[in-house]
Design a protein around this motif. Structure first.
Motif, PDB file in Angstrom:
ATOM      1  N   VAL A   1       0.712  -1.181   0.042  1.00 40.25           N
ATOM      2  CA  VAL A   1      -0.155   0.027   0.003  1.00 40.25           C
ATOM      3  C   VAL A   1       0.744   1.161   0.164  1.00 40.25           C
ATOM      4  CG1 VAL A   1      -1.835  -1.093   1.314  1.00 40.25           C
ATOM      5  CG2 VAL A   1      -0.018  -0.028   2.631  1.00 40.25           C
TER       6      VAL A   1
ATOM      7  N   THR B   1      -4.340   2.909   4.758  1.00 40.63           N
ATOM      8  CA  THR B   1      -5.024   1.995   4.088  1.00 40.63           C
ATOM      9  C   THR B   1      -4.576   0.727   4.644  1.00 40.63           C
ATOM     10  OG1 THR B   1      -4.813   3.348   1.888  1.00 40.63           O
ATOM     11  CG2 THR B   1      -5.229   1.071   1.722  1.00 40.63           C
TER      12      THR B   1
ATOM     13  N   SER C   1      -6.939  -0.202   7.580  1.00 38.28           N
ATOM     14  CA  SER C   1      -8.128  -0.365   7.190  1.00 38.28           C
ATOM     15  C   SER C   1      -8.207  -1.878   6.992  1.00 38.28           C
ATOM     16  CB  SER C   1      -8.655   0.334   5.903  1.00 38.28           C
ATOM     17  OG  SER C   1      -8.814   2.059   6.255  1.00 38.28           O
TER      18      SER C   1
END
Length: 332
Positions: free
Chosen positions: A229, A234, A237
């Protein structure tokens, strides 16, 4: 042949072109600008005539930028932003108020320490207009060098003779795991404990990622399932969705704690290095100077973080690429 050297570019033309690029159509641009569609079309045509090349491909109602149009758009955005900042600074001068500033920071630091640092700056130093840009580390450097940003908060390494490095901090990375994961019961997670898990980590091989890879190698861990990522938020999550465990820097964790995620120390030291920069030899406004101090204080508030004494780019290079000296009594 272009007339651009003899005819000044009209600001209305530049605004029309920027609006078309933003809206994706002349009709949308006309709505944004409060002008008629024919008026916007004419402004774009006049701009292309002044430049001597096409900015847009036209196919019926569909419009796409040309390769030159894309390059020119980047320049137009910078120019229009500069004009807006000039207006804001002129207003601040007229009112005897603090000058507007632009802060460029990597996404993790923009979310993790910048809000608290700004809140700690004296209220009378906060300008009426404040601009914050979340950018990749390389773009933070370029923004500071181009003086489109007054100060940068960036991950390391970064080296450039045009930069003034005000402080360098080092904080240990952490592992993010689901709150219901059995590993959440431990205070320290061994990398060997996650050898069979999907590993989520940052993608840039020239920054934190190479330190993560080195730590995995030291632990003898070769994960066969990885998600790359470009932002720690991100990664967090993805962890919350049960897609794996993440090895991330601690700044985002502190700034945006997420329910359903447990943060634990790692048995291998993976240093996250970051610092505050400005353009060399550029006097600091009181606001910028205060923000540099408060971001340093917020950095130190992170668990295990320490400030590394530095002396210009030589010390920075030693810190990032070698083995930094640790002051007597400093936490290891």
């Amino acid at each position: 042949m272009s007339n651009m050297h003899s005819t000044p570019l009209d600001i209305r033309q530049l605004e029309a072109f920027a609006a078309v690029m933003s809206a994706g159509s002349v009709t949308g641009a006309a709505r944004l600008l409060g002008r008629s569609q024919p008026a916007v079309t004419r402004l774009i045509q006049d701009l292309e005539a002044d430049l001597g090349y096409a900015l847009l491909h036209r196919s019926g109602p569909r419009i796409t930028p040309t390769s030159r149009g894309l390059l020119f758009h980047a320049e137009v955005e910078r120019h229009l932003a500069s004009l807006a900042h000039i207006r804001e600074r002129a207003e601040a001068i007229a009112l005897d108020e603090p000058m507007t500033i632009t802060v460029a920071a990597t996404p993790s630091l923009a979310a993790g320490i910048l809000p608290q640092a700004l809140a700690a700056v004296a209220a009378n130093l906060i300008p009426r207009h404040l601009h914050i840009q979340a950018l990749a580390a390389e773009n933070v450097v370029q923004a500071v060098l181009a003086r489109s940003a007054d100060v940068g908060i960036s991950s390391l390494p970064l080296e450039h003779p045009g930069l003034e490095i005000h402080w360098i901090a080092e904080a240990p990375c952490v592992v993010a795991i689901g709150a219901s994961d059995p590993l959440a019961a431990r205070d320290v997670v061994r990398l060997t404990d996650v050898a069979d898990r999907r590993i989520i980590t940052l993608a840039n091989p020239y920054r934190l990622r190479h330190r993560v890879n080195e730590a995995l190698d030291r632990a003898g861990v070769s994960p066969d399932r990885i998600i790359d990522v470009n932002a720690s938020l991100t990664a967090l999550s993805l962890v919350r969705s049960g897609l794996g465990v993440a090895i991330v820097e601690p700044a985002t964790v502190r700034g945006i704690p997420l329910d359903g995620i447990a943060m634990r120390a790692i048995d291998q030291t993976i240093p996250f290095l970051f610092g505050a920069i400005s353009a060399a030899a550029l006097p600091l406004t009181p606001t910028v100077a205060a923000l540099i101090d408060t971001t340093r204080a917020e950095a130190l508030a992170m668990s295990g973080c320490r400030i590394i004494d530095s002396n210009g780019s030589e010390a920075l290079a030693d810190t990032v690429y070698g083995s930094p000296e640790i002051s007597e009594g400093a936490p290891r």
